[in-house]
Design a protein around this motif. Sequence first.
Motif, PDB file in Angstrom:
ATOM      1  N   GLN A 118     -33.261  11.081 -23.254  1.00 49.69           N
ATOM      2  CA  GLN A 118     -34.073  10.697 -22.105  1.00 49.69           C
ATOM      3  C   GLN A 118     -34.854   9.413 -22.423  1.00 49.69           C
ATOM      4  N   ILE A 119     -34.903   8.508 -21.442  1.00 49.05           N
ATOM      5  CA  ILE A 119     -35.707   7.291 -21.527  1.00 49.05           C
ATOM      6  C   ILE A 119     -36.544   7.216 -20.257  1.00 49.05           C
ATOM      7  N   ARG A 120     -37.828   6.923 -20.424  1.00 47.18           N
ATOM      8  CA  ARG A 120     -38.698   6.810 -19.256  1.00 47.18           C
ATOM      9  C   ARG A 120     -39.603   5.587 -19.357  1.00 47.18           C
ATOM     10  N   TYR A 121     -39.850   5.017 -18.212  1.00 45.00           N
ATOM     11  CA  TYR A 121     -40.890   4.008 -18.044  1.00 45.00           C
ATOM     12  C   TYR A 121     -41.919   4.659 -17.136  1.00 45.00           C
ATOM     13  N   ILE A 122     -43.109   4.884 -17.662  1.00 42.03           N
ATOM     14  CA  ILE A 122     -44.155   5.602 -16.940  1.00 42.03           C
ATOM     15  C   ILE A 122     -45.312   4.648 -16.683  1.00 42.03           C
ATOM     16  N   GLY A 123     -45.764   4.580 -15.449  1.00 40.04           N
ATOM     17  CA  GLY A 123     -46.899   3.737 -15.110  1.00 40.04           C
ATOM     18  C   GLY A 123     -48.202   4.510 -15.186  1.00 40.04           C
ATOM     19  N   GLU A 124     -49.294   3.783 -15.223  1.00 41.29           N
ATOM     20  CA  GLU A 124     -50.601   4.439 -15.214  1.00 41.29           C
ATOM     21  C   GLU A 124     -50.973   4.920 -13.808  1.00 41.29           C
ATOM     22  N   ALA A 125     -50.513   4.213 -12.784  1.00 43.81           N
ATOM     23  CA  ALA A 125     -50.871   4.531 -11.407  1.00 43.81           C
ATOM     24  C   ALA A 125     -50.322   5.896 -10.989  1.00 43.81           C
ATOM     25  N   ASP A 126     -50.945   6.481  -9.978  1.00 42.64           N
ATOM     26  CA  ASP A 126     -50.504   7.772  -9.432  1.00 42.64           C
ATOM     27  C   ASP A 126     -50.472   8.847 -10.507  1.00 42.64           C
ATOM     28  N   SER A 127     -51.552   8.918 -11.288  1.00 42.97           N
ATOM     29  CA  SER A 127     -51.695   9.951 -12.327  1.00 42.97           C
ATOM     30  C   SER A 127     -50.592   9.883 -13.372  1.00 42.97           C
ATOM     31  N   GLY A 128     -50.188   8.682 -13.693  1.00 45.14           N
ATOM     32  CA  GLY A 128     -49.164   8.515 -14.716  1.00 45.14           C
ATOM     33  C   GLY A 128     -47.777   8.868 -14.218  1.00 45.14           C
ATOM     34  N   LYS A 129     -47.419   8.351 -13.052  1.00 47.67           N
ATOM     35  CA  LYS A 129     -46.118   8.704 -12.476  1.00 47.67           C
ATOM     36  C   LYS A 129     -44.989   7.905 -13.117  1.00 47.67           C
ATOM     37  N   GLU A 130     -43.873   8.583 -13.322  1.00 54.18           N
ATOM     38  CA  GLU A 130     -42.677   7.929 -13.842  1.00 54.18           C
ATOM     39  C   GLU A 130     -42.203   6.863 -12.864  1.00 54.18           C
ATOM     40  N   LEU A 131     -41.923   5.694 -13.383  1.00 50.86           N
ATOM     41  CA  LEU A 131     -41.315   4.634 -12.586  1.00 50.86           C
ATOM     42  C   LEU A 131     -39.796   4.745 -12.629  1.00 50.86           C
ATOM     43  N   ILE A 132     -39.305   5.074 -13.816  1.00 48.59           N
ATOM     44  CA  ILE A 132     -37.857   5.243 -14.027  1.00 48.59           C
ATOM     45  C   ILE A 132     -37.657   6.352 -15.043  1.00 48.59           C
ATOM     46  N   ARG A 133     -36.695   7.206 -14.766  1.00 51.60           N
ATOM     47  CA  ARG A 133     -36.289   8.211 -15.740  1.00 51.60           C
ATOM     48  C   ARG A 133     -34.763   8.294 -15.746  1.00 51.60           C
ATOM     49  N   VAL A 134     -34.201   8.040 -16.917  1.00 47.52           N
ATOM     50  CA  VAL A 134     -32.757   8.164 -17.105  1.00 47.52           C
ATOM     51  C   VAL A 134     -32.537   9.211 -18.190  1.00 47.52           C
ATOM     52  N   GLU A 135     -31.625  10.144 -17.934  1.00 46.80           N
ATOM     53  CA  GLU A 135     -31.459  11.250 -18.882  1.00 46.80           C
ATOM     54  C   GLU A 135     -30.016  11.708 -18.961  1.00 46.80           C
ATOM     55  N   ARG A 136     -29.756  12.384 -20.078  1.00 44.97           N
ATOM     56  CA  ARG A 136     -28.444  12.961 -20.327  1.00 44.97           C
ATOM     57  C   ARG A 136     -28.528  14.467 -20.091  1.00 44.97           C
ATOM     58  N   ARG A 137     -27.708  14.988 -19.199  1.00 44.99           N
ATOM     59  CA  ARG A 137     -27.645  16.426 -18.931  1.00 44.99           C
ATOM     60  C   ARG A 137     -26.190  16.851 -18.857  1.00 44.99           C
ATOM     61  N   HIS A 138     -25.843  17.802 -19.742  1.00 47.85           N
ATOM     62  CA  HIS A 138     -24.466  18.317 -19.761  1.00 47.85           C
ATOM     63  C   HIS A 138     -23.452  17.167 -19.870  1.00 47.85           C
ATOM     64  N   SER A 139     -23.748  16.247 -20.780  1.00 48.93           N
ATOM     65  CA  SER A 139     -22.874  15.107 -21.089  1.00 48.93           C
ATOM     66  C   SER A 139     -22.813  14.078 -19.969  1.00 48.93           C
ATOM     67  N   LYS A 140     -23.598  14.265 -18.917  1.00 43.54           N
ATOM     68  CA  LYS A 140     -23.633  13.301 -17.818  1.00 43.54           C
ATOM     69  C   LYS A 140     -24.945  12.531 -17.862  1.00 43.54           C
ATOM     70  N   ILE A 141     -24.858  11.216 -17.741  1.00 48.29           N
ATOM     71  CA  ILE A 141     -26.036  10.355 -17.778  1.00 48.29           C
ATOM     72  C   ILE A 141     -26.308   9.836 -16.374  1.00 48.29           C
ATOM     73  N   SER A 142     -27.545   9.972 -15.935  1.00 51.28           N
ATOM     74  CA  SER A 142     -27.889   9.514 -14.592  1.00 51.28           C
ATOM     75  C   SER A 142     -29.367   9.175 -14.513  1.00 51.28           C
ATOM     76  N   ALA A 143     -29.712   8.371 -13.498  1.00 48.56           N
ATOM     77  CA  ALA A 143     -31.098   8.024 -13.218  1.00 48.56           C
ATOM     78  C   ALA A 143     -31.642   8.978 -12.166  1.00 48.56           C
ATOM     79  N   ALA A 144     -32.852   9.475 -12.399  1.00 52.13           N
ATOM     80  CA  ALA A 144     -33.469  10.397 -11.454  1.00 52.13           C
ATOM     81  C   ALA A 144     -33.825   9.656 -10.166  1.00 52.13           C
ATOM     82  N   PRO A 145     -33.553  10.262  -9.001  1.00 49.36           N
ATOM     83  CA  PRO A 145     -33.987   9.636  -7.739  1.00 49.36           C
ATOM     84  C   PRO A 145     -35.505   9.622  -7.641  1.00 49.36           C
ATOM     85  N   ASP A 146     -36.026   8.731  -6.843  1.00 46.97           N
ATOM     86  CA  ASP A 146     -37.477   8.574  -6.735  1.00 46.97           C
ATOM     87  C   ASP A 146     -38.175   9.874  -6.366  1.00 46.97           C
TER      88      ASP A 146
END
Length: 288
Positions: A118-146
């Motif tokens: 998992q790789i994340r870019y997390i901002g300080e705004a909105d209580s530390g909300k993730e700006l981008i999250r990309v992760e590997r699940r069951h051998s599949k890599i994808s970016a989380a929708p907003d």
Amino acid sequence: MNKQSDTRFFIIAVIAILIVGSGLLVYESQSVQRGILKTTGDQLRDQLVVRHNMIQNSIESSALKVRFLFSTPPVSGLVRAAQNGGIDPLDSTPTERWKSRLKTIYIGFLENNPEIYQIRYIGEADSGKELIRVERRHSKISAAPDALLQSKGDQEYFQMIRKLPPGEVYVSDLNLNKEHGKLEYPYRPTYRVGMPVYDGEFQFFGLIIINVDAKFLLDPLEQNLHEEYVLYLLNTKDNFILHPNARNNFSFEFGDAPSWEGTFQEQASNGINEKLKQANEIETAQAL
């Protein structure tokens, strides 16, 4: 917690590895006893050095990867865009384009680094909300929708990283990963490595953080170990991360946390006392 102090966590853990031999039952004289202990001590030291280097190399490699992710142009581009109405004043790139580029970079990075899930870019705004999250699940890599991005401002790693000066690297404790406050199953040993992101005025903007699958670190530690030895790996609270009885691995995550001092040290002390007693009896018999 900066890179130096977090590396210290792992060094402490390595020093706390106890590799116990089973062949110390013969005591013919004090000189023989000292010779056996010295030889065994040299062997244990060699084992410790090898495993220390394995852990150190793993941490340093993860830190370098975070530094690379931090240095990619979209990271600073998103900072500038966020402070200029969604458009980067440097080259007129909008926020969404920077995000798209960063997602592409993260996906490619996970494809080539199987130990990172998992790789994340997390901002300080909105209580530390993730700006981008990309992760590997069951051998599949994808970016989380907003819509699925989460706020992480209450997490320990967020609070620790935001206190770091620019350029410092954070390394977390090694534990079992949790999702939405619950242990992920199958259990996934994890440590996290991150860096703070600051704007041009040195104000905290957010952070970059990776989740590392610690199986890539822990499994090799137990390989190529002499059959007479067993291995214990402790965290800084003297709880077992690795134990010869696998049921005790990460037991602190389940509320039942046998510690080194509470379990093994007492057994070891009793065992040493018994061996010394046997040695004294042998020497007394020889003297008679």
